[in-house]
Design a protein around this motif. Structure first.
Motif, short mmCIF file in Angstrom:
data_model
loop_
_atom_site.label_atom_id
_atom_site.label_comp_id
_atom_site.label_asym_id
_atom_site.label_seq_id
_atom_site.Cartn_x
_atom_site.Cartn_y
_atom_site.Cartn_z
N HIS A 362 3.85 28.05 37.73
CA HIS A 362 4.49 29.22 38.34
C HIS A 362 3.42 30.15 38.90
O HIS A 362 3.09 31.19 38.32
CB HIS A 362 5.34 29.96 37.31
N ALA A 363 2.85 29.76 40.04
CA ALA A 363 1.78 30.53 40.65
C ALA A 363 1.86 30.39 42.16
O ALA A 363 2.49 29.47 42.69
CB ALA A 363 0.41 30.07 40.14
N LEU A 364 1.19 31.32 42.87
CA LEU A 364 1.21 31.34 44.33
C LEU A 364 -0.20 31.57 44.84
O LEU A 364 -0.95 32.38 44.29
CB LEU A 364 2.13 32.45 44.85
N ASP A 365 -0.57 30.85 45.92
CA ASP A 365 -1.84 31.08 46.62
C ASP A 365 -1.54 31.58 48.02
O ASP A 365 -0.58 31.12 48.68
CB ASP A 365 -2.65 29.78 46.73
N PHE A 366 -2.38 32.51 48.50
CA PHE A 366 -2.18 33.09 49.83
C PHE A 366 -3.50 33.10 50.59
O PHE A 366 -4.58 33.33 50.02
CB PHE A 366 -1.66 34.53 49.72
N GLU A 367 -3.40 32.89 51.91
CA GLU A 367 -4.53 33.02 52.82
C GLU A 367 -4.04 33.66 54.11
O GLU A 367 -2.83 33.73 54.37
CB GLU A 367 -5.15 31.64 53.13
N VAL A 368 -4.98 34.11 54.93
CA VAL A 368 -4.65 34.66 56.25
C VAL A 368 -4.97 33.58 57.29
O VAL A 368 -6.12 33.16 57.42
CB VAL A 368 -5.45 35.94 56.54
N LEU A 369 -3.96 33.14 58.02
CA LEU A 369 -4.12 32.11 59.05
C LEU A 369 -3.91 32.73 60.42
O LEU A 369 -3.09 33.64 60.59
CB LEU A 369 -3.13 30.97 58.84
N ASP A 370 -4.62 32.22 61.41
CA ASP A 370 -4.45 32.75 62.77
C ASP A 370 -3.32 32.02 63.48
O ASP A 370 -2.60 31.20 62.86
CB ASP A 370 -5.76 32.65 63.55
N ALA A 371 -3.14 32.29 64.76
CA ALA A 371 -2.03 31.71 65.52
C ALA A 371 -2.12 30.19 65.58
O ALA A 371 -1.11 29.50 65.76
CB ALA A 371 -2.01 32.29 66.94
N ARG A 372 -3.35 29.64 65.42
CA ARG A 372 -3.51 28.18 65.44
C ARG A 372 -3.27 27.55 64.08
O ARG A 372 -3.33 26.35 63.92
CB ARG A 372 -4.92 27.83 65.92
N GLY A 373 -3.06 28.41 63.06
CA GLY A 373 -2.90 27.90 61.71
C GLY A 373 -4.21 27.69 61.00
O GLY A 373 -4.24 27.05 59.94
N ALA A 374 -5.29 28.21 61.55
CA ALA A 374 -6.61 28.05 60.94
C ALA A 374 -6.91 29.22 60.03
O ALA A 374 -6.57 30.38 60.33
CB ALA A 374 -7.68 27.95 62.03
N ALA A 375 -7.59 28.95 58.92
CA ALA A 375 -7.92 30.00 57.95
C ALA A 375 -9.23 30.69 58.30
O ALA A 375 -9.58 31.69 57.67
CB ALA A 375 -8.00 29.40 56.55
#
Length: 730
Positions: A362-375
């Motif tokens: 029961h956990a969540l990971d988050f990242e910021v991706l650009d319009a291309r889906g790249a981190a």
């Protein structure tokens, strides 16, 4: 001469002014008497009490004794300075009513008997007040009719022997009606019919439970069914529909409780006979506290669910419980915001298949991706290339910082630190057994220390790449302790906006899925001002539904528990709402169904303070008020068994000049493809609510509001707002 004329005029004016005051006082007293009778069926409705009073009128002497006992009990409670709220609700006088009805049924009301009755009534008030403190405040248990039993058994010997009417077994139907009549100490079919009418008016769920419990007793022990059935049906109503939310689980508890009451009745009947005393409702008074006390020792969740808000009718309790669960989620009592600012993407969800497995699923990971889906940008060869690296990480809810680790270095890209698996962490305590943990933070970035108090949205650290993290990301989990690496517990995020191809959608409660782009509500100051309902402001509402028109005054206030309310000054309707950074949320509305506040509940159910006109959000409206009148009684009976409790709605808001227009439509469609329910509301700056409109299956109800002179709502400071026919709730 002039002085005499002036005195005469003043006296005449005093008499004219005193008459309305006397009439109002008489009306309040009559309502209190009816509320006392209503307590016998766990009701808070004066109309139910009036029907029960009518049931006692089948025996005029008993009816007179009952009313006199209530009046004497109220006078004694007032003289003792006991709680005005308990006096007005009938909580201090219904046991006295039972004493009056029972003793008058046993013996003629001779002068000596009246003296005994008066003493017994006053004693019942004393015992009731004492047990409210001992059981209610001390243990959270109901007083029920224990004071009546205590006083009755102590005083019955002082009366001359009489011949009370017996509960004869004459078939299921007549026996059931006589048992109902015995609730008001009148075991007759005519009295039972009046009690049945009162019970059906109060609750169809309770009526069905009473019949089922009595039929069970009649089936198992026909000879003792009148006595055992009376106790069984009182237990079934109390456990199946009053202290627990009506459901199959509560019905199971009610059935078990009825059987326990029957066993107690069988075991005690012979002993009471040897003492020459009737068993009355002793099994009921023993069984209900016993079951409540046992059920409250549960350590596991699941049904039945206790009524943890101020109760109304079983139907109202059921609707409110389902509405609260469906609208706001039910995983935890703590509402959790996304632990970041701006738009982030969920890159690993619950049971994500990488590291979110087993006891840590029961956990969540988050990242910021650009319009291309790249981190990352550029070639991604450094931590600084990653969009989320060193962005603010925020507290998901208010709490106290319980653990901080801030000295684990960031990993080089592609490497992981298995010695310090979680890296840098901040763990916040929110409630007993509820801690949030944000992990893999940047070293030296912690903005808090152990013991600090944080609010939802406060920055606690910066996103990093420490611990078991090959690339920068933010890890969030809930856990039951403050230990680093503790097992996770289920979680969900609230007031979360999902950014998809179909446009932004606001979720009241959601467990994010991998690939979803998410953000918090981005509050807009101008829109927030439109949603604000100034304390003490008043409006005149003119409403029509095509058949009748009405005017009412509406005032914005705050009750004693600090909750924001809109109160109809012309009816008993009250709307409970919350205004915070996320926007306006209406929690519930109770009282007169013709009030414009019910239109506000539907049209302004939930309005985010987000400036994006493309934003859509879902909410749910209670289904029962939207059904035809002829269908509601049937719905009441089947609703605890899994019938839909609410209607799904989709809302949007747009600016129209300086005004804000909020529109909603039901997910369910009527014939012709039109929405089954459609709503519209208009708010204007400096005015607040301007208009409300609700269409149900083509039938239109509308209210126009115009502001009156703003005034301080002093009544809201000093009055507990009635809710669900009783006390305030949320």
């Amino acid at each position: 001469m002039a002085v005499s004329a002036a005195h005469a005029a003043l006296a005449a004016g005093w008499r004219l002014d005193a008459a309305p005051r006397a009439t109002a006082a008489a009306q309040r007293l009559a309502e209190t008497v009816c509320l006392t009778y209503a307590q016998l069926l766990f009701s808070r409705s004066p109309a139910v009490g009036a029907l029960l009073l009518l049931a006692t009128a089948t025996a005029p002497a008993a009816a007179l004794a009952g009313v006199a006992s209530v009046l004497l009990a109220l006078s004694a409670a007032r003289a003792l300075g006991l709680s005005p709220e308990q006096r007005r609700s009938g909580q201090l006088s219904y046991n006295a009513l039972m004493v009056g009805l029972a003793l008058s049924a046993l013996a003629p009301l001779t002068p000596p008997a009246l003296g005994v009755l008066a003493v017994a009534v006053v004693a019942s008030v004393l015992v009731t007040a004492a047990l409210h403190l001992a059981l209610g405040v001390g243990h959270g248990l109901p007083v029920l009719t224990l004071p009546f039993l205590a006083v009755f058994y102590l005083t019955v010997g002082a009366l001359p022997p009489g011949a009370p009417e017996a509960l004869a077994d004459a078939g299921l139907g007549p026996s059931y009606l006589r048992a109902l009549g015995s609730i008001v100490c009148a075991p007759r079919v005519d009295a039972g019919l009046a009690v049945l009418a009162a019970l059906l008016l109060h609750s169809r769920i309770a009526a069905a439970l009473s019949l089922a419990a009595f039929a069970l007793a009649w089936r198992l022990a026909p000879g003792l069914a009148p006595t055992l059935g009376l106790n069984g049906m009182l237990v079934a109503m109390a456990l199946g529909a009053v202290w627990f939310i009506p459901s199959p689980a509560s019905y199971g508890v009610a059935l078990v409780g009825s059987l326990v009451a029957g066993a107690l009745g069988l075991g005690l009947a012979a002993r009471f006979d040897r003492l020459g005393l009737p068993i009355l409702i002793v099994p009921f008074n023993l069984t209900v506290p016993l079951v409540l006390y046992v059920v409250r020792q549960r350590v596991a969740g699941g049904g039945p669910h206790e009524v943890d808000f101020a109760p109304g009718t079983p139907e109202q309790n059921l609707a409110y419980f389902h509405s609260r669960r469906e609208r706001f989620g039910a995983v935890r009592g703590v509402r959790l915001a996304a632990p970041f600012r701006g738009r982030w993407t969920c890159t690993q969800g619950v049971s994500g298949g990488v590291t979110h497995e087993g006891v840590w699923r029961h956990a969540l990971d988050f990242e910021v991706l650009d319009a291309r889906g790249a981190a990352f940008s550029g070639d991604g060869s450094s931590l600084q290339d990653y969009g989320c690296y060193r962005l603010p990480v925020t507290a998901p809810a208010a709490g106290v910082v319980a653990r901080v680790i801030d000295d684990v270095p960031d990993n080089a890209l592609g490497e992981v630190n298995l010695d310090d698996n979680w890296g840098n962490v901040v763990i916040v305590y929110h409630a007993p057994g509820v801690y949030s943990c944000v992990a893999h933070l940047a070293p030296g970035s912690a903005r808090v220390k152990v013991g600090d108090t944080v609010a939802a949205g406060d920055v606690v650290a910066l996103c990093g790449n420490s611990g078991r993290s090959a690339t920068p990301h933010l890890h969030l989990q809930l856990q039951a302790t403050a230990d680093v690496g503790a097992a996770t517990i289920p979680l969900e995020l609230h007031d979360l906006v999902g950014e998809g191809a179909a446009g932004p959608v606001l979720h009241a409660a959601r467990v994010p899925l991998r690939g979803e782009v998410l953000r918090r509500v981005e509050a807009d100051d101008e829109r927030a001002r439109l949603l604000r309902l100034p304390y003490g402001a008043t409006w005149r509402a003119h409403s029509t539904d095509g058949r009748r028109e009405r005017e009412e005054g509406i005032t914005a206030g705050i009750d004693l528990l600090g909750r924001c309310v809109l109160r109809s000054e012309s009816t008993d309707a009250v709307l409970y709402y919350e205004l915070n950074a996320a926007g306006l949320t209406v929690h519930d509305v109770v009282g007169d169904p013709g009030s414009a506040l019910h239109l506000a509940r539907a049209a302004l159910s939930r309005v985010p303070a987000d400036a994006d006109d493309a934003l859509r959000w879902s909410d749910r409206l209670p289904l029962r008020p939207l059904l035809p009148l002829w269908l509601r009684a049937l719905y009441d009976v089947v609703s605890p068994l899994g019938a839909p409790a609410s209607l799904g709605m989709t809302y949007s808001a747009r600016r129209d000049g300086a005004a804000l227009v909020v529109e909603g439509r039901s997910d369910r469609l009527a014939r012709g493809g039109r929405p089954w329910v459609a709503t519209a509301a208009r708010l204007a700056p400096g005015v607040g609510i301007v208009s409300l409109e609700v269409r149900v299956r083509g039938r239109r109800a509308r209210a126009e509001l115009r502001p009156a002179a703003p005034a301080v709502d002093r009544a809201a400071r000093h009055t507990i707002i009635p809710s669900r026919g009783g006390t305030a709730h949320v």
